[in-house]
Design a protein around this motif. Sequence first.
Motif, mmCIF file in Angstrom:
data_model
loop_
_atom_site.group_PDB
_atom_site.id
_atom_site.type_symbol
_atom_site.label_atom_id
_atom_site.label_comp_id
_atom_site.label_asym_id
_atom_site.label_seq_id
_atom_site.Cartn_x
_atom_site.Cartn_y
_atom_site.Cartn_z
ATOM 1 N N UNK A 56 -5.866 2.400 7.145
ATOM 2 C CA UNK A 56 -6.605 1.618 6.148
ATOM 3 C C UNK A 56 -7.178 0.374 7.108
ATOM 4 N N UNK A 57 -6.478 -0.146 8.055
ATOM 5 C CA UNK A 57 -6.928 -1.037 8.952
ATOM 6 C C UNK A 57 -8.232 -0.715 9.822
ATOM 7 N N UNK A 58 -8.058 0.613 10.122
ATOM 8 C CA UNK A 58 -9.190 1.156 10.894
ATOM 9 C C UNK A 58 -10.587 1.158 10.176
ATOM 10 N N UNK A 107 -4.447 -5.875 2.583
ATOM 11 C CA UNK A 107 -4.075 -4.580 3.267
ATOM 12 C C UNK A 107 -2.576 -4.503 3.522
ATOM 13 N N UNK A 108 -1.745 -3.476 2.998
ATOM 14 C CA UNK A 108 -0.462 -3.369 3.091
ATOM 15 C C UNK A 108 0.012 -3.216 4.361
ATOM 16 N N UNK A 164 -2.704 4.444 0.907
ATOM 17 C CA UNK A 164 -3.716 5.496 0.618
ATOM 18 C C UNK A 164 -4.714 4.878 -0.384
ATOM 19 N N UNK A 165 -4.405 4.175 -1.310
ATOM 20 C CA UNK A 165 -5.126 3.678 -2.408
ATOM 21 C C UNK A 165 -5.954 2.366 -1.609
ATOM 22 N N UNK A 166 -5.612 1.749 -0.888
ATOM 23 C CA UNK A 166 -6.081 0.766 -0.092
ATOM 24 C C UNK A 166 -7.314 1.191 0.670
#
Length: 388
Positions: free
Chosen positions: A249-251, A268-269, A311-313
């Motif tokens: 998610x961060x990438x 972001x989690x 995954x949702x993020x």
Amino acid sequence: MSLEGIDHALRRRTEERDRISGDMLDLDGHPSHELLKGLAATGETARRWEQAQVRLVTLWWLFDAYRRVLDHAEELRAAHRPDIAALTGLLAGPSVELKPDAVPVEKRSLLRAVGEWITLDVVLARMDEAYREVAETIAAVDAAWTDLLPRLDRADAARRAARDLATGHGIADPLLDRVDADAARLRASAGTDPLGSASLRGEMDATAAAAVARRGAMEQAARVREEYAERARLLAERITRVAEAEDEARRIRDVVTAKILAPALPDLPDQAPALRDRLGALATVGGRWLELAERLTGLERGAEEALAQAVRAAESIGGLIGRRDELRGRLSAYQAKAVRLGHAEDVALARLYGAARDLLWTAPCDLRRATVAVAEYQRAITRIGAAG
């Protein structure tokens, strides 16, 4: 009365006596009546049962007087020359004497100095009244027990199952001890005062639900005791997947930040480190299997939720790139349509196309302006197509 009328009345009264006798024996043998007779009733049940017992004495006393009159009438009728007047008096007149010293206490009066003579019909009416009152009390107690005891039985079944598991696995559970105490108190109340315990239905259902919950907790603790090592290993793998999903998610966020102008991105989690700490802390719980089961199950649930959130993020953030690519595809499709319509060299269309293309192929892309530009190009081509 004629002799024929006397025979008819005597036959009717005899059938009536036999029916009443059967009803009274049924009442006396009713299971709840049998239980009440041996019960040290308390509260509302004791009050109602005391009243019913007084009425029961009255009922049997009246029935005995009724029976004696009929027995006497049958003796007179069997004589060689029946005394019609006497028979008429017995069957139709005030033939039952209620002596002051023989009248049940609840029927006595300090003002009554002499006995009372009543007819068989009056005796029957008074018996019916007493019978109904007694029957209503017994029926009410029976209905209360029928309603309350299954509730307690459900709690007992769950408690026994939970207790067996606790004993078999050496698990101490103060909450189960409390459920045991509550169930014992409620059963004692329902057993001695079912009529007064009707208001405890909600508490009984709550106790049953608590017993089921403790049984579930014991079952879970027993499973954890058997499966702990494997579940801990799988949980560690799942937390690794959470960390990977959060990294992804961060990438994607970094890519989107570079390619999309001022994107509105979700938070972001970053839950993987906390999940790892919680997994490591399970080792300090030791053999407290109830606590370990609760914490392990909660951690497994937390890991699943964290993975889904990551995954949702990623999908939400990556959707901005998808939105840009979808606009690029629409722009190319409408350019091809312009060529088919013979307007490939149209200066106005070329200007609109160029503005939209510059926005979509410039990094970072301003999605809001690009969306407006593609829509303007689309409307222009639609108008051309409509004009033929």
